[in-house]
Design an enzyme around this catalytic site. Sequence first.
Site, PDB file in Angstrom:
ATOM      1  N   GLY A 194     -45.231  49.857 -40.154  1.00 38.85           N
ATOM      2  CA  GLY A 194     -44.030  49.517 -40.921  1.00 38.85           C
ATOM      3  C   GLY A 194     -42.965  50.594 -40.828  1.00 38.85           C
ATOM      4  O   GLY A 194     -42.988  51.429 -39.918  1.00 38.85           O
TER       5      GLY A 194
ATOM      6  N   HIS B 120     -39.562  49.777 -32.666  1.00 33.24           N
ATOM      7  CA  HIS B 120     -40.484  48.653 -32.891  1.00 33.24           C
ATOM      8  C   HIS B 120     -39.886  47.345 -32.374  1.00 33.24           C
ATOM      9  O   HIS B 120     -40.595  46.498 -31.831  1.00 33.24           O
ATOM     10  CB  HIS B 120     -40.796  48.524 -34.393  1.00 33.24           C
ATOM     11  CG  HIS B 120     -41.476  49.720 -34.983  1.00 33.24           C
ATOM     12  ND1 HIS B 120     -40.824  50.635 -35.780  1.00 33.24           N
ATOM     13  CD2 HIS B 120     -42.753  50.163 -34.870  1.00 33.24           C
ATOM     14  CE1 HIS B 120     -41.673  51.586 -36.148  1.00 33.24           C
ATOM     15  NE2 HIS B 120     -42.839  51.326 -35.612  1.00 33.24           N
TER      16      HIS B 120
END
Length: 280
Positions: free
Chosen positions: A31, A37
């Site tokens: 996260g 990402h």
Amino acid sequence: MEIVRNIEDLRQAVAKLRISAPGIAMVPTMGALHAGHVALVDAARSRGCQVVVSIFVNPTQFGLNEDLDAYPRREAADVAMLEAAGAALLWAPDVATMYPQGFATSISVSGVSERWDGAARPGHFAGVATVVAKLLQQVRPDIACFGEKDYQQLAVIRRLVADLDMGIEIVGVPTQRDDDGLALSSRNTYLTPDERAAALALPRALGEARTAIERGGDVARALSAAAARLAKAGFDLIDYIALVDAATLEPVDRLDGQARLLAAAKIGRTRLIDNLAVGD
Ligand code: PAF
């Protein structure tokens, strides 16, 4: 994007995805997502796959005095980013789901995990290998994407997946950098403005060392110049700066084939890592 939090729902959601998709790709994360990402999701989608992203801040890969509690958690922003990136499914288990009472297994990958971060962070790669093996086993993707920013982690995962005959293609995705060259990392949020400015010395020192080595300069001299540059910029602790064989991660003292410069150093309370290909 569907969000699932228990194994039963995950199995059903992945089975549903499999009906419509030629392939499933997985992007495991902790996260606090950023453009690095998103590049992993893009790499997975560009291979025609439906993308399953996991968000799990894995306690077993953090040492006792590390930043597990401080690690940024911001699921709502992550979900928005993943939806915009076109991920199909978010797997967001909690600690009790991943490590239920009685959990007793640990996977240790010898060789590539032993030096560098393996030496600086005892137990770290066993935590990574165990959680990644679990995540891959839960989702059973065709491919899985990981950033080259964590170069040693990528090598450990390649070894793990090959040794356990998982039959999953591991895709390494180049490091994403801010415009000024600092590698994107969820931990960059810890940096004060002064530290953020000083942190630039890390990619610059590696870039200078690469140039010197590729021009035939002495490796040991290039590495100590890089270390001196980091110390001068205000890095408090240099865990390592090394030239290694790109596949085995064993140190090399001259350039002969594909190599990688690896570095880890601490500025203030933030530990940064970076790496560059040399001699490609
Ligand atoms: O690179 C990361 O974010 C983590 O180490 C990983 C691979 C998701 C395992 O927890």
